[in-house]
Design a protein around this motif. Structure first.
Motif, PDB file in Angstrom:
ATOM      1  N   ALA A   1       0.907  -1.054   0.108  1.00 44.97           N
ATOM      2  CA  ALA A   1      -0.172   0.032   0.089  1.00 44.97           C
ATOM      3  C   ALA A   1       1.108   1.287  -0.001  1.00 44.97           C
ATOM      4  O   ALA A   1       1.668   1.320   0.926  1.00 44.97           O
ATOM      5  CB  ALA A   1      -0.940  -0.189   1.206  1.00 44.97           C
ATOM      6  N   TRP A   2       0.827   1.923  -0.994  1.00 43.90           N
ATOM      7  CA  TRP A   2       1.680   3.227  -1.307  1.00 43.90           C
ATOM      8  C   TRP A   2       0.925   4.459  -1.090  1.00 43.90           C
ATOM      9  O   TRP A   2      -0.013   4.672  -1.469  1.00 43.90           O
ATOM     10  CB  TRP A   2       2.349   3.174  -2.694  1.00 43.90           C
ATOM     11  N   PHE A   3       1.514   5.331  -0.240  1.00 45.47           N
ATOM     12  CA  PHE A   3       0.720   6.715   0.164  1.00 45.47           C
ATOM     13  C   PHE A   3       1.666   7.555  -0.511  1.00 45.47           C
ATOM     14  O   PHE A   3       2.584   8.214   0.424  1.00 45.47           O
ATOM     15  CB  PHE A   3       0.701   6.833   1.571  1.00 45.47           C
ATOM     16  N   PRO A   4       1.651   8.043  -1.822  1.00 48.46           N
ATOM     17  CA  PRO A   4       2.666   9.050  -2.549  1.00 48.46           C
ATOM     18  C   PRO A   4       2.589  10.300  -1.711  1.00 48.46           C
ATOM     19  O   PRO A   4       3.689  11.122  -1.803  1.00 48.46           O
ATOM     20  CB  PRO A   4       2.298   9.032  -3.796  1.00 48.46           C
ATOM     21  N   GLY A   5       1.270  10.917  -1.328  1.00 50.33           N
ATOM     22  CA  GLY A   5       1.119  11.940  -0.716  1.00 50.33           C
ATOM     23  C   GLY A   5       2.111  12.177   0.704  1.00 50.33           C
ATOM     24  O   GLY A   5       2.300  13.405   1.020  1.00 50.33           O
ATOM     25  N   LEU A   6       2.288  11.013   1.301  1.00 53.05           N
ATOM     26  CA  LEU A   6       3.035  10.925   2.460  1.00 53.05           C
ATOM     27  C   LEU A   6       4.323  10.454   2.250  1.00 53.05           C
ATOM     28  O   LEU A   6       5.167  10.593   3.340  1.00 53.05           O
ATOM     29  CB  LEU A   6       2.500   9.867   3.400  1.00 53.05           C
ATOM     30  N   GLY A   7       4.809  10.034   1.230  1.00 52.70           N
ATOM     31  CA  GLY A   7       6.294   9.443   0.916  1.00 52.70           C
ATOM     32  C   GLY A   7       6.467   8.108   1.825  1.00 52.70           C
ATOM     33  O   GLY A   7       7.422   7.842   2.212  1.00 52.70           O
ATOM     34  N   ARG A   8       5.241   7.456   1.802  1.00 57.23           N
ATOM     35  CA  ARG A   8       5.459   6.208   2.735  1.00 57.23           C
ATOM     36  C   ARG A   8       4.729   5.016   1.944  1.00 57.23           C
ATOM     37  O   ARG A   8       3.916   5.067   1.167  1.00 57.23           O
ATOM     38  CB  ARG A   8       4.987   6.394   4.001  1.00 57.23           C
ATOM     39  N   TYR A   9       5.038   3.929   2.336  1.00 59.62           N
ATOM     40  CA  TYR A   9       4.398   2.572   1.896  1.00 59.62           C
ATOM     41  C   TYR A   9       4.640   1.591   2.918  1.00 59.62           C
ATOM     42  O   TYR A   9       5.620   1.634   3.703  1.00 59.62           O
ATOM     43  CB  TYR A   9       4.996   2.261   0.515  1.00 59.62           C
ATOM     44  N   THR A  10       3.569   0.564   2.840  1.00 64.22           N
ATOM     45  CA  THR A  10       3.456  -0.573   3.711  1.00 64.22           C
ATOM     46  C   THR A  10       3.685  -1.806   2.864  1.00 64.22           C
ATOM     47  O   THR A  10       3.339  -1.721   1.848  1.00 64.22           O
ATOM     48  CB  THR A  10       2.400  -0.714   4.624  1.00 64.22           C
ATOM     49  N   VAL A  11       4.258  -2.957   3.319  1.00 60.74           N
ATOM     50  CA  VAL A  11       4.560  -4.088   2.772  1.00 60.74           C
ATOM     51  C   VAL A  11       4.155  -5.203   3.670  1.00 60.74           C
ATOM     52  O   VAL A  11       4.424  -5.393   4.874  1.00 60.74           O
ATOM     53  CB  VAL A  11       5.989  -4.344   2.209  1.00 60.74           C
ATOM     54  N   THR A  12       3.180  -6.079   3.145  1.00 61.83           N
ATOM     55  CA  THR A  12       2.840  -7.353   3.764  1.00 61.83           C
ATOM     56  C   THR A  12       3.140  -8.366   2.932  1.00 61.83           C
ATOM     57  O   THR A  12       2.735  -8.399   1.836  1.00 61.83           O
ATOM     58  CB  THR A  12       1.297  -7.153   4.109  1.00 61.83           C
TER      59      THR A  12
END
Length: 553
Positions: free
Chosen positions: A257-268
């Motif tokens: 799940a990539w949150f480009p506006g935050l500059g973050r992402y999560t990986v499961t």
């Protein structure tokens, strides 16, 4: 969409049906005189899980046997009516499983059992009305499993084959249950029972319901195993392009799940461990308290109405935090499992709501747009999305970020990954409804959609998305014409043809939906200012100039 219009149509149809029945001019069995199951003689509205899509069949049947399905189809053919299989509360945003106004709807709710299990050859045969989570639970008892698991598992087997339902795996043969089917039994357009295998099976694996009614499926299974999950949040997304393909290649299953506006992402990630491994965890994403549901609903409503990006990005931060921590619990204790959560493969990879028809997202008007693009192109696609976001007002994708899953090339004619390894890209946002506020940064989503379609040859998911996204569908699938050949053989009189098929096949061209303000509820991508709502005009995308977006002047 247009619920008021269709509700009026439904009332008129119901009144006409009552009059015809009273006059003896309309009977349940029609012209064929076949013995049929009791119909619902007064038309019943069929809705999707959100209550945003209504269907108005003329009659509904709930058969309990293959013979009854055959009788229904033969009767409909004799009357010149259309037939479609679906459920009363279908898990789709669109009308793909609706027979059409006044036509014949069939549900397979009474055909939901295991027919046979061949443990030696790792095959199970089930009726098409069986729910996927019921199948996986049955197989678990026999220390077996389906080689793929989708995250939400309440779909029927028939529905999964109709739409090409998928999960995420790049190490298995396929991420679609369709590709593990070895044989299908289908009632064709003449009411005959056909056993489908060989090359014709590749056409029927993902069939959109337009080849006939699938009544039984034989599916490959494998020896059971457990899954160990790992969840990690990345607070810097600069390396995403260079790592994302390896996340898919190096793990049994992965979603990002990539949150480009935050500059973050999560990986499961999920990886196989032996069946006797310690651990009895399950995926608890849907274990949300009533209070949490209430708060989420408040935030959701605010997201739709807010003029500022601040609330959207705050909600995205909350979602990132939730996704970057463990959402697995122990079956026995209910406690969260933070360190190496391990459990049965199906329970770890799919989640179940507190009640079958009571998920938090059911109560919220969410649009989910998902497409599949060539796997190796994903880093380039991400780089282009960065540019679209950089050239727009800050956009944070608050509901689930931009969501990535993966699958190998499929032999199915109309599977999203037909003939090519694929990355599946999904974006959720608050539903755009005519006369209501525009969801924040809706136009960024439209630019990404059109870029995906026109630059990357994206293929839309058959069970999600808006009307507009299904453009030029025959050109997106190399074996489209072969699929039509199979349809002509199995359904020579087009009994299994509905409005959705007519749109996506081009029989009802999307140009017909270029009406005043058609962009307002996802019916079209604008071509002229007339297609936009008052106060906006049709403009080029901020970064992808071939996109056309309705924006304030």
């Amino acid at each position: 969409m247009y619920n008021q219009f269709f509700s009026r149509r439904y009332r008129l149809l119901r009144r006409a049906t009552n009059l015809l029945c009273a006059a003896g001019l309309l009977t349940a069995a029609g012209a064929s005189g076949a013995q049929l199951p009791p119909p619902i003689e007064v038309p019943e509205v069929i809705q999707n899980y959100q209550g945003t899509q209504d269907c108005f069949p003329g009659v509904i049947y709930d058969p309990s046997s293959i013979e009854e399905v055959q009788g229904i189809v033969r009767d409909a053919a004799a009357q010149g009516r259309k037939v479609m299989a679906g459920t009363r509360r279908f898990n789709s945003q669109i009308d793909a499983a609706c027979a059409g106004n006044g036509e014949v709807q069939v549900t397979l709710k009474n055909m939901d059992q295991v027919v046979s299990l061949d443990k030696e050859n790792h095959l199970v045969t089930v009726q098409a009305g069986m729910r996927f989570n019921d199948l996986t639970a049955y197989l678990r008892e026999h220390e077996l499993g389906v080689p793929m698991v989708t995250e939400l598992a309440i779909f029927t087997i028939g529905g999964m084959l109709g739409s090409g339902t998928h999960g995420s795996t790049f190490t298995q043969k396929s991420n679609m249950i369709s590709d593990y089917v070895t044989e299908l039994k289908i009632v064709d357009g003449k009411g005959d029972l056909r056993v489908v295998n060989g090359e014709m099976l590749n056409a029927a694996r993902v069939n959109l319901g337009v080849l006939g009614i699938v009544v039984e499926a034989t599916i490959e299974v494998e020896s059971g195993y457990k899954i160990q999950a790992k969840v990690k949040g990345h607070r810097d997304d600069d390396d995403l392009e260079s790592l994302i393909l390896d996340f898919a290649r190096d793990n049994h299953s992965a979603n990002i799940a990539w949150f480009p506006g935050l500059g973050r992402y999560t990986v499961t990630t999920y990886n196989k461990v032996p069946l006797n491994s310690k651990g009895n965890a399950y995926n608890a994403q849907a274990d949300v308290s009533d209070f949490s549901e209430y708060l989420f609903g408040l935030i959701f409503d605010s997201l739709h109405e807010a003029d500022s990006s601040a609330l959207q990005c705050f909600a995205a931060s909350l979602r990132y935090t939730a996704r970057s921590s463990s959402y697995f619990r122990d079956v026995d204790t209910g406690f969260k499992k933070y360190i190496k959560p391990t459990g049965h493969a199906d329970l770890m990879q799919h989640f179940v709501c507190k009640e079958p028809n009571n998920c938090v997202w059911d109560k919220l008007p969410i649009a989910l747009q998902e497409v599949a693009i060539p796997f190796e192109e994903l880093p380039n696609w991400i780089a282009d999305v960065r540019q679209i976001v950089a050239h727009s007002e800050r956009t944070c994708f608050p509901l689930n970020g931009i969501y990535f899953r993966f699958g190998k090339a499929s032999n199915s004619y109309l599977g999203m990954s037909s003939g090519r390894d694929s990355a599946f890209v999904g974006i959720e946002y608050t539903l755009r409804q005519r006369g209501e506020a525009v969801p924040k940064n809706y136009f960024v989503n439209l630019e990404i959609e059109q870029m995906s379609l026109r630059k990357y040859g994206a293929r839309p998911h058959w069970g999600k998305n808006s009307v507009a996204i299904f453009e030029d569908m025959p050109s997106r699938f190399p074996k489209w014409s072969q699929f039509l050949d199979v349809k002509a053989e199995l359904d020579p009189n087009n009994i299994f043809t509905n409005p959705f098929w007519e749109r996506v096949s081009g029989q009802d061209p999307l140009e017909n939906y270029l009406t005043p303000e058609c962009n307002a509820d996802g019916q079209c991508y604008c071509r002229t200012d007339a297609h936009c709502e008052s106060g906006t005009s049709c403009q080029a995308g901020n970064w992808y100039s071939d996109a056309r977006i309705c924006r304030a002047e």
